[in-house]
Each structure stands twice: as C-alpha cells, then as structure tokens.
Design a protein around this motif. Structure first.
Motif, PDB file in Angstrom:
ATOM      1  N   THR A 160       0.787  -1.632  -0.057  1.00  0.00           N
ATOM      2  CA  THR A 160      -0.148   0.459   0.080  1.00  0.00           C
ATOM      3  C   THR A 160       0.707   0.733   0.019  1.00  0.00           C
ATOM      4  O   THR A 160       1.782   1.687   0.729  1.00  0.00           O
ATOM      5  CB  THR A 160      -0.876  -0.262   1.067  1.00  0.00           C
ATOM      6  OG1 THR A 160      -2.388  -1.206   1.785  1.00  0.00           O
ATOM      7  CG2 THR A 160      -1.550   1.130   0.885  1.00  0.00           C
ATOM      8  N   ASN A 203      -2.825   6.247  -1.354  1.00  0.00           N
ATOM      9  CA  ASN A 203      -3.590   5.481  -0.191  1.00  0.00           C
ATOM     10  C   ASN A 203      -3.989   3.951  -1.567  1.00  0.00           C
ATOM     11  O   ASN A 203      -5.182   3.957  -1.062  1.00  0.00           O
ATOM     12  CB  ASN A 203      -4.679   6.320   0.576  1.00  0.00           C
ATOM     13  CG  ASN A 203      -4.132   6.801   1.904  1.00  0.00           C
ATOM     14  OD1 ASN A 203      -3.010   6.413   2.633  1.00  0.00           O
ATOM     15  ND2 ASN A 203      -5.016   7.206   2.091  1.00  0.00           N
ATOM     16  N   GLU A 204      -3.419   3.829  -1.811  1.00  0.00           N
ATOM     17  CA  GLU A 204      -3.334   2.806  -2.823  1.00  0.00           C
ATOM     18  C   GLU A 204      -2.859   1.383  -2.347  1.00  0.00           C
ATOM     19  O   GLU A 204      -1.286   1.813  -2.228  1.00  0.00           O
ATOM     20  CB  GLU A 204      -2.862   3.106  -4.558  1.00  0.00           C
ATOM     21  CG  GLU A 204      -3.942   4.009  -5.499  1.00  0.00           C
ATOM     22  CD  GLU A 204      -3.221   4.417  -6.584  1.00  0.00           C
ATOM     23  OE1 GLU A 204      -4.226   3.712  -7.477  1.00  0.00           O
ATOM     24  OE2 GLU A 204      -2.988   4.863  -6.579  1.00  0.00           O
ATOM     25  N   GLU A 205      -3.870   0.676  -2.834  1.00  0.00           N
ATOM     26  CA  GLU A 205      -2.967  -0.801  -2.272  1.00  0.00           C
ATOM     27  C   GLU A 205      -2.827  -2.030  -3.784  1.00  0.00           C
ATOM     28  O   GLU A 205      -3.937  -1.813  -4.488  1.00  0.00           O
ATOM     29  CB  GLU A 205      -3.682  -1.283  -1.450  1.00  0.00           C
ATOM     30  CG  GLU A 205      -3.049  -2.968  -1.039  1.00  0.00           C
ATOM     31  CD  GLU A 205      -4.456  -4.086  -0.533  1.00  0.00           C
ATOM     32  OE1 GLU A 205      -4.263  -5.770   0.376  1.00  0.00           O
ATOM     33  OE2 GLU A 205      -5.080  -3.680   0.255  1.00  0.00           O
ATOM     34  N   SER A 326      -5.378  -2.377  -9.044  1.00  0.00           N
ATOM     35  CA  SER A 326      -5.438  -1.821  -7.868  1.00  0.00           C
ATOM     36  C   SER A 326      -6.562  -3.578  -7.320  1.00  0.00           C
ATOM     37  O   SER A 326      -7.654  -4.147  -7.211  1.00  0.00           O
ATOM     38  CB  SER A 326      -6.133  -0.780  -8.316  1.00  0.00           C
ATOM     39  OG  SER A 326      -6.711  -0.256  -6.952  1.00  0.00           O
ATOM     40  N   SER A 328      -8.620  -2.464  -4.292  1.00  0.00           N
ATOM     41  CA  SER A 328      -9.837  -1.712  -4.092  1.00  0.00           C
ATOM     42  C   SER A 328     -11.068  -3.058  -5.224  1.00  0.00           C
ATOM     43  O   SER A 328     -11.648  -3.151  -5.033  1.00  0.00           O
ATOM     44  CB  SER A 328     -10.166  -0.829  -4.045  1.00  0.00           C
ATOM     45  OG  SER A 328      -9.547   0.159  -5.018  1.00  0.00           O
ATOM     46  N   ASP A 329      -9.817  -2.868  -6.489  1.00  0.00           N
ATOM     47  CA  ASP A 329     -11.082  -2.820  -8.035  1.00  0.00           C
ATOM     48  C   ASP A 329     -10.746  -3.840  -8.320  1.00  0.00           C
ATOM     49  O   ASP A 329     -11.787  -4.777  -8.040  1.00  0.00           O
ATOM     50  CB  ASP A 329     -10.180  -2.735  -9.304  1.00  0.00           C
ATOM     51  CG  ASP A 329     -10.054  -0.786  -9.529  1.00  0.00           C
ATOM     52  OD1 ASP A 329     -11.324  -0.577  -8.890  1.00  0.00           O
ATOM     53  OD2 ASP A 329      -9.292  -0.496 -10.642  1.00  0.00           O
ATOM     54  N   GLY A 331     -11.291  -6.365  -5.743  1.00  0.00           N
ATOM     55  CA  GLY A 331     -12.640  -6.949  -4.785  1.00  0.00           C
ATOM     56  C   GLY A 331     -13.759  -6.499  -5.251  1.00  0.00           C
ATOM     57  O   GLY A 331     -14.180  -7.073  -4.950  1.00  0.00           O
ATOM     58  N   ARG A 332     -13.551  -5.380  -5.533  1.00  0.00           N
ATOM     59  CA  ARG A 332     -15.040  -4.937  -6.559  1.00  0.00           C
ATOM     60  C   ARG A 332     -15.547  -5.847  -7.368  1.00  0.00           C
ATOM     61  O   ARG A 332     -16.707  -6.175  -7.671  1.00  0.00           O
ATOM     62  CB  ARG A 332     -15.428  -3.903  -6.640  1.00  0.00           C
ATOM     63  CG  ARG A 332     -14.756  -2.778  -5.779  1.00  0.00           C
ATOM     64  CD  ARG A 332     -14.959  -1.183  -6.690  1.00  0.00           C
ATOM     65  NE  ARG A 332     -15.627  -1.149  -7.586  1.00  0.00           N
ATOM     66  CZ  ARG A 332     -15.296   0.456  -7.926  1.00  0.00           C
ATOM     67  NH1 ARG A 332     -13.946   0.620  -8.227  1.00  0.00           N
ATOM     68  NH2 ARG A 332     -16.081   0.550  -9.290  1.00  0.00           N
ATOM     69  N   SER A 355      -6.369  -4.701 -13.848  1.00  0.00           N
ATOM     70  CA  SER A 355      -7.336  -4.991 -12.912  1.00  0.00           C
ATOM     71  C   SER A 355      -8.590  -6.414 -13.708  1.00  0.00           C
ATOM     72  O   SER A 355      -8.957  -6.797 -12.820  1.00  0.00           O
ATOM     73  CB  SER A 355      -8.658  -4.152 -12.867  1.00  0.00           C
ATOM     74  OG  SER A 355      -7.667  -2.806 -11.262  1.00  0.00           O
TER      75      SER A 355
END
Length: 487
Positions: A160, A203-205, A326, A328-329, A331-332, A355
């Motif tokens: 991150t 704040n990018e993982e 990413s 977060s991408d 996960g979505r 992603s």
C-alpha cells in the motif's frame, strides 16, 4: 533466441598399464565389454556412473536454458560516439536505463587517461573499480547466487502506497513499482497521478506477484508537458526478515523525502493452496466443471468476458498481464462476479485494464484444481524433464491428450488468447516467455497439499525450480500454438 549446447564428454577413468602387471590378470577382474585399450593404457568405462553423471549434467543445462529463456529484456537503449556510430542495447527497465545514463555522464565528467598514456595493470584495475561504483548495478547477481543465499521469493506482495513527505515544493507525481523475476526487472504497478501537492497521498493498495524475486524498486515520476521525468529512485532488497506475513509499516528513503508504505508478504504455499469454496453456488474456488454446468457454457463467463475486454482495449498496453491492478478494483470485481454477472461485465469496462487481467488470473489461481490437473502434473513434469526434443514433445502431447475434453477446450481457448496478446509484442512488450512465466504456475501448479503427498516431492522442494518448470511446460504449448498459427 538461438540456444547453443556444449557437448558433454563421456566420463571415463584412465589407468596406465604398468610393465610389471600382467594384462591378462588385470583384465580378468572386469567384464570384457568394459575395457578398451588406448595407446598402451586401459580405459575403464563405468557405464552406470556415466549415465547418472550425464543425466545430472543434462538437467543442469536444461535449468540454465530455462533461466535464459524466461529472461527477455526489451527496453531499447542506444549509445553513440562522436563518429556517429550507434550501439543498441536491450535493458529490463527504466531504472536500469537511468543508471546507465548517470554512469556515462559521470564517466564523461571525470578525468580519463588518453589513449597515448600507458596504464599499469593496477591503474587499470582501479579505473574499472571506479566505473563499477558509478554503475551501482547488481546485474548478473542472480546467476552468481549460491546455495547459501536466501531463497528467491515466490508469492504475493501486498503493498500500500501511503504518502510522500519532505517535498520542497508542490509537484504532479506518480509512483511506479518494479520487481525482479529471476534476475530481470519488470514494472508491476503504477499509482494514480496526484497533482500540485507538496504532500501527495495515494493510499493505493497493489497485489504484486513475486516470481523468483529478491529486489523491489520504487520510482517517483513528475508529470510534465512533454514526458514524465524520473525524480527519485530507490532499491530495497527483499527478504523474509524485512517482510512479514502480517502488515508492517516501512519508510522508503529518498534523497530529500521519504515514502511511507505498508507491506505484507503471502508465500506461494498459501496463494496457490487452492482451497475449495464452501458455497454451493460460489464462483471463486468452485470446480470449473460445476461452474460450466451451472452457467450452461463450455467456458466460464468470467474467462470469456475478461478475455473479450482485454482484446478490446488492452492488447497494446505495456506489461499487460504483468502489471498488477488495484486491490480495491479486484475486490469490487470479485464481489460482482459472485453476485451479478451483468454488473460485473459493466464494471470490467470501467476499471483499469490491469484490474481486468488481475481478476482473470485470480480466478484461475483460486480454482480448487489447476487446469492441467493435480493427477497429471507429475507426468507433465516428468515429460518436460525427459531427454531429447523429439521425445519431450511426444511425451507432453500425450499428457495433454489425457486431459478431459473440457479442460483441453478451456486451455486451448486461453492459449489462443495469449497468442493474440503476443502478436502485439512490439507494443505491449509481452513475449511468449513473459506470458509463460505469468501463467505457468497459475495453470499448472497443484495445491500445496497435493505437492506434499506427491511421490515427486523431492524434485518439487525448490519453488524456483517449480516455477521455471511450469513456465517451461506452458511455453512449449504456447510456442507450438504460435508455430501452428503462423504456418
């Protein structure tokens, strides 16, 4: 790339024939077929030891060839002199190109002896040492590794990017992450651009796949009108002691600022454990046969939709399937594919292309059984290590024929897609070797439990050898597909 083979001479033991020893009495102690008289001497050919030693040498050569095959630097770097003669080199990353430029500038500004001045051996050695300090490169360190070195890392690095502190003035900045793979570096992640900030916060993982890695490179770029300018770079040696299976906060130092990051390393024994899902209608972790039956498709929707999206807008993307998306991408996308396929298909069109490739690789990695199957994996491995190109090809094709028609169909679909990605190599820099390295473990490696119970456990203990063999097997099928389509 042409491959050269060095002939291995048959090992033999030479015993000089003494004048005081009877030839008949000596010969009688050995079988007649094991003795050859050469120039008054006896050559004892130990056939069993000869075969064993030759086999070890052949396997060692095959391992070295595999290492070379999987390394394919493709970043052009041209150097010219005042006579307008130009030399072209291929490097692995922008980081190395910057190193060479800085080293050349440093040497140009230093006082070098003219050609007419005689130089002693000690002076020449001192000058070479000075050049080496300017270069500050560890190229070749992979080939110089010994058994005492810590094993290369294979698994997932959860990283991150937090924030950058200590900037003197606002700037438009983004961060790139490079990781080495068996001695060669590849860009693995790129952050978003933060504009006009003296304290940029990302704040990018990212989930970065480690494929025989030992170093992490962090590069900070400033966006300008013409092109991105490299403003800072740092190399962090990766080790299991510096990393952890729990999240740890680290500070990456630069010349006048520092980058705060969080890291967690998940070893391949965990990432490729292939644990079946407990959900009866689940997608990730479910048997691919059940998914196809439930969806009434020959190939799961997640595979076809991701392939379609990559071929629509990702074929010219540099490092496609290499660069991480990413977290977060991912996960979505995973949640959408599990609950609403229509929503997932729309989301594929919105997220970054890396992603899209990431969710496809994640799905294949989380299958409870690899597409090449746990049962046949030892046979594929044995066939790959068999002697002779003709025998290897025949054995691998026979193993492939033992797969179910459904598995063959899905694998052939993916091979066709990867070949189409490779056909754009001048733009995306993804050679067949790179694609084989990325997808080999994903499509071949059995779960960790299967490895422990395998009778081939001894040959699979080194994860580095595992990855190279899996990549080599997939490279064989990719190369065969390429030859068939090109012809």
């Amino acid at each position: 790339m042409q491959q050269s083979h060095l002939p291995l001479f048959d090992p033999c033991l030479h015993l000089p024939l003494s004048k005081t020893v009877s030839g008949n009495s000596t010969v009688s102690a050995w079988p007649a077929h094991s003795l050859i008289s050469v120039n008054g001497g006896l050559v004892i050919i130990l056939r069993t030891r000869q075969r064993n030693r030759s086999e070890k040498q052949r396997k060692k050569l095959a391992d070295l060839e595999a290492q070379l095959v999987l390394a394919s630097p493709n970043l052009v770097f041209r150097v010219g002199n005042r006579s307008s003669r130009t030399y072209t080199f291929f490097l692995s990353s922008e980081f190395e190109r910057t190193q060479w430029i800085e080293a050349i500038h440093a040497l140009q500004s230093s006082q070098l002896p003219s050609p007419v001045v005689s130089v002693t051996m000690y002076e020449l050695q001192a000058w070479i040492t000075a050049c080496r300090t300017f270069l500050k490169t560890n190229m070749g360190s992979y080939l110089l590794r010994t058994g005492r070195d810590e094993s290369l890392l294979v698994g997932d690095l959860h990283l991150t990017l937090r924030d950058l502190v200590g900037l003197a003035q606002p700037a438009d900045l983004f961060v790139c992450l490079e990781v080495d793979s068996y001695g060669h570096y590849f860009r693995k992640a790129k952050s978003k651009l933060v504009c006009n900030s003296a304290t940029p916060r990302w704040n990018e993982e990212f989930i970065i796949e480690m494929e025989g890695s030992q170093n992490l490179r962090v590069l900070i770029y400033e966006e300008s009108q013409d092109r991105a300018m490299l403003r800072g770079k740092y190399t962090q040696k990766l080790s299991r002691s510096w990393l952890s299976d729990q999240v740890v906060n680290r500070v990456i130092p630069f010349q006048s600022c520092s980058l705060n990051v969080s890291l967690k390393f998940v070893a391949s024994e965990v990432t490729l454990r292939r644990v079946p899902t407990a959900r009866s209608a689940g997608l990730f972790g479910a048997k691919i046969q059940q998914v196809c039956k439930r969806q009434k498709r020959e190939i799961p929707f997640i595979i076809t939709s991701c392939v379609r999206e990559v071929e629509r807008r990702g074929m010219n993307e540099v490092g496609v399937y290499r660069v991480s998306g990413s977290a977060s991408d991912l996960g979505r996308l995973k949640k959408s594919f599990e609950t609403n396929s229509y929503e997932a298909e729309q989301l594929l069109k919105e997220v970054d292309i890396h992603s899209v490739t990431g969710i496809l690789k994640l799905y294949l990695r989380e299958l409870p059984e690899a597409l090449f199957t746990d049962e046949l994996y030892p046979k594929f491995l044995e066939s790959y290590n068999s002697g002779g190109e003709g025998g290897k090809e025949k054995a691998l094709l026979h193993c492939f024929s033992l797969l179910s028609p459904q598995s063959q169909n899905i694998i052939n679909y993916l091979l066709g897609h990867l070949f189409r990605v490779y056909s754009h190599e001048p733009q995306n820099k993804m050679s067949l070797h790179n694609l084989a390295t990325v997808f080999g473990p994903t499509l071949l490696r059995p779960g960790s439990g299967k490895l422990e119970s395998s009778k081939h456990k001894e040959s699979l203990t080194a994860s580095t050898v595992d990855v190279m063999a899996q990549a080599g097997i997939l490279y064989f099928f990719l190369l065969r597909r390429a030859k068939n389509l090109e012809s």
